[in-house]
Design an enzyme around this catalytic site. Structure first.
Site, PDB file in Angstrom:
ATOM      1  N   GLY A  88      14.831  61.377  11.523  1.00 12.90           N
ATOM      2  CA  GLY A  88      16.635  60.782  12.159  1.00 12.90           C
ATOM      3  C   GLY A  88      17.401  60.784  13.762  1.00 12.90           C
ATOM      4  O   GLY A  88      16.126  59.579  14.146  1.00 12.90           O
ATOM      5  N   ASP A 123      11.520  62.966  24.612  1.00 14.11           N
ATOM      6  CA  ASP A 123      12.992  63.954  25.372  1.00 14.11           C
ATOM      7  C   ASP A 123      14.090  63.201  24.754  1.00 14.11           C
ATOM      8  O   ASP A 123      15.437  63.638  25.499  1.00 14.11           O
ATOM      9  CB  ASP A 123      12.517  63.769  26.656  1.00 14.11           C
ATOM     10  CG  ASP A 123      12.870  62.471  27.215  1.00 14.11           C
ATOM     11  OD1 ASP A 123      13.208  61.415  26.627  1.00 14.11           O
ATOM     12  OD2 ASP A 123      12.475  62.477  28.679  1.00 14.11           O
ATOM     13  N   ARG A 181      21.029  54.440   6.643  1.00 13.02           N
ATOM     14  CA  ARG A 181      19.837  53.723   6.302  1.00 13.02           C
ATOM     15  C   ARG A 181      19.793  53.999   5.415  1.00 13.02           C
ATOM     16  O   ARG A 181      19.810  54.778   4.463  1.00 13.02           O
ATOM     17  CB  ARG A 181      19.156  53.601   7.950  1.00 13.02           C
ATOM     18  CG  ARG A 181      19.951  53.951   9.366  1.00 13.02           C
ATOM     19  CD  ARG A 181      19.257  54.720  10.012  1.00 13.02           C
ATOM     20  NE  ARG A 181      19.765  55.392  11.602  1.00 13.02           N
ATOM     21  CZ  ARG A 181      19.641  54.363  12.486  1.00 13.02           C
ATOM     22  NH1 ARG A 181      18.324  53.609  12.180  1.00 13.02           N
ATOM     23  NH2 ARG A 181      19.879  54.474  13.450  1.00 13.02           N
ATOM     24  N   ASP A 250      13.448  52.957   8.449  1.00 19.69           N
ATOM     25  CA  ASP A 250      14.549  53.892   9.100  1.00 19.69           C
ATOM     26  C   ASP A 250      15.532  52.855   9.724  1.00 19.69           C
ATOM     27  O   ASP A 250      16.280  53.039  10.547  1.00 19.69           O
ATOM     28  CB  ASP A 250      13.755  54.942   9.371  1.00 19.69           C
ATOM     29  CG  ASP A 250      12.355  54.092   9.637  1.00 19.69           C
ATOM     30  OD1 ASP A 250      12.091  53.867  10.124  1.00 19.69           O
ATOM     31  OD2 ASP A 250      13.044  54.228  11.404  1.00 19.69           O
TER      32      ASP A 250
END
Length: 488
Positions: A88, A123, A181, A250
């Protein structure tokens, strides 16, 4: 001054909410401009004053309010051949859509603006180094005429981000007609959400492949068009010596765009087995492997369409891919060689040329540029600049040049016209890694002028520009030691 941007709710948000999550950017401390792409802004009809202080806050993820609310999409994929159940947009978020003067829709993403629900082991931030690489290479690829996502702006901050060491933060604003994608389909298929595969395919057909509606099976037609675009894309990469570096499923665009610039590299010394990604210890994504791994990636996408298309039809289309690629690649190479006709022995002529280049690790870009100066006649002296690349002629190359000249004479090739044609398709400038390293080193000291110089040069990489003569030189010896990995 507040920003003057008004983005539309993204079309992607028309999909069910299970396709994405709404997110909020994490502000940077005291963001500043690193680069502004005024050329792209003009192309998509942005107002001239868009790069204001208010826009800086907006495009660095630091604005007080975002309307529409940004979203991050979920997908999965095969990474180095191993299926990963959930990936994702872990470092990217979709701000909204912009319509250009011709009515084209552009999705705007911030990359590096903070965590999303799909952030893994990191992060959600991006570092200045990797952001400069993406900003410049996406625009360099566009200059080469290769389908790609684009980069509109680059903002930085002195906020610390930790990779192998502490670095400073940056946010790239990138735009594309769509960021969907192969992995979006994989996520639906492998999570048993088969009914939503048609939902996503219908979305693509409506917004990006409308002619598929008229086909007997629109979903099969969609796969055929994705396959053709993908073949054309990888042929274009091979023709300019571009190595993507991490061709996971991806990182494959269903629109046939070059997407996700990480450990990429353009060939300096030609080596068919060149690996540009230090993390790719097995050479899965080596230069010569790219057509094969892209074909394998297409087979992963095909498997996700089994609820919509017959297995036999998908297999037949996959078996056509090598011919689709070879046709596209041969056409590219004939143009690079200045050949006017298609002949039976073209594949052998091209392969034998690269065998001669391999033996001496010849500079890929400069070779084709200097080849344009070769005369048709057997007794014409070979260009000094071309021979200098070989450090003296090799028997295999001299033999090949004889065959090449014979072909040119058979076509009654006009040397002057051929040179113009070859220069129009063989760039003088590419974004070599050592040039990037120099620009990054200066940027770390707050000097962004080399980023701007490279951007200006690479907008027109085919025309000689005296102001950028230093960009047209072969890579120095130290460039071979540059290490680029997935963290790049």
């Amino acid at each position: 001054m507040t920003h003057i941007l008004s983005l539309h709710t993204p079309a992607f948000a028309q999909l069910p909410e299970s396709f994405y999550r709404r997110v909020s950017p994490e502000p940077l401390n005291q963001p500043y401009w690193v680069a502004q792409n005024h050329t792209l802004a003009a192309e998509i009809g942005m107002p001239s004053e868009m790069f204001s202080d208010g826009m800086l806050a907006y495009l660095s993820g630091s604005a007080a309010h975002y309307d529409p609310a940004p979203i991050a999409s979920v997908y999965s994929g095969h990474q180095f051949g191993v299926y990963v159940r959930q990936l994702g947009d872990g470092r990217a978020m979709l701000l909204g859509d912009w319509f250009d003067p011709a009515g084209g829709r552009w999705e705007w993403q911030l990359k590096g603006a903070g965590k999303t629900p799909y952030s893994r082991f990191a992060d959600g931030r991006a570092v200045l180094r990797s952001s400069i690489r993406e900003y410049l290479c996406s625009e360099a690829m566009h200059g080469l005429g290769i389908p790609t996502t684009r980069a509109l702006a680059l903002a930085g901050s002195d906020d610390a981000v930790y990779r192998e060491e502490a670095e400073t933060a940056a946010v790239v604003t990138r735009v594309a007609p769509s960021f969907i994608r192969f992995g979006h389909f994989e996520y639906l298929y492998h999570n048993g959400r088969h009914e939503q595969i048609a939902t996503l395919a219908d979305f693509l057909i409506e917004h990006h492949f409308p002619d598929c509606r008229q086909a007997e099976n629109p979903y099969f037609a969609l796969f055929q068009q994705i396959s053709q675009r993908t073949a054309d894309l990888v042929a274009a990469w091979q023709s300019v010596g571009f190595c993507h570096g991490v061709l996971n499923t991806d990182n494959m665009s269903v629109l046939g765009l070059t997407i996700d610039y990480g450990p990429f590299g353009f060939l300096d010394a030609y080596d068919r087995r060149h690996i540009c990604n230090h993390s790719d210890t097995g050479g899965r994504y080596a230069y010569n492997e790219q057509p094969y791994v892209v074909h394998w990636n297409l087979s992963r996408l095909a498997s996700c369409l089994l609820p919509l298309v017959s297995e036999s039809a998908l297999i037949d289309e996959l078996e056509r891919f090598p011919d689709l690629f070879q046709t596209a690649y041969a056409n590219k190479m004939r143009a690079k060689l200045g050949l006017q006709t298609e002949q039976k022995g073209d594949d052998e002529l091209i392969a034998d040329m690269f065998t001669a280049l391999q033996s001496r690790k010849i500079d890929f870009t400069l070779y084709f540029r200097h080849l344009a100066d070769v005369g048709n006649r057997h007794d014409d002296p070979l260009p000094e600049a071309l021979m200098a690349l070989f450090h003296g002629p090799t028997e295999s190359f001299i033999a090949w040049i004889g065959r090449y000249r014979g072909r040119l004479r058979a076509e009654n090739s006009d040397p002057a016209a051929r040179k113009m044609q070859m220069h129009a398709v063989n760039p003088l400038y590419v974004l070599r890694n050592y040039l990037l390293e120099q620009a990054i080193a200066q940027a770390k000291n707050g000097d962004y002028r080399e980023i701007e110089r490279l951007h200006r040069c690479l907008q027109n990489p085919f025309a000689e520009q005296k102001a950028f003569a230093d960009f047209a030189e072969a890579a120095p010896d130290w460039a071979a030691q540059i290490c680029v990995s997935c963290s790049s």
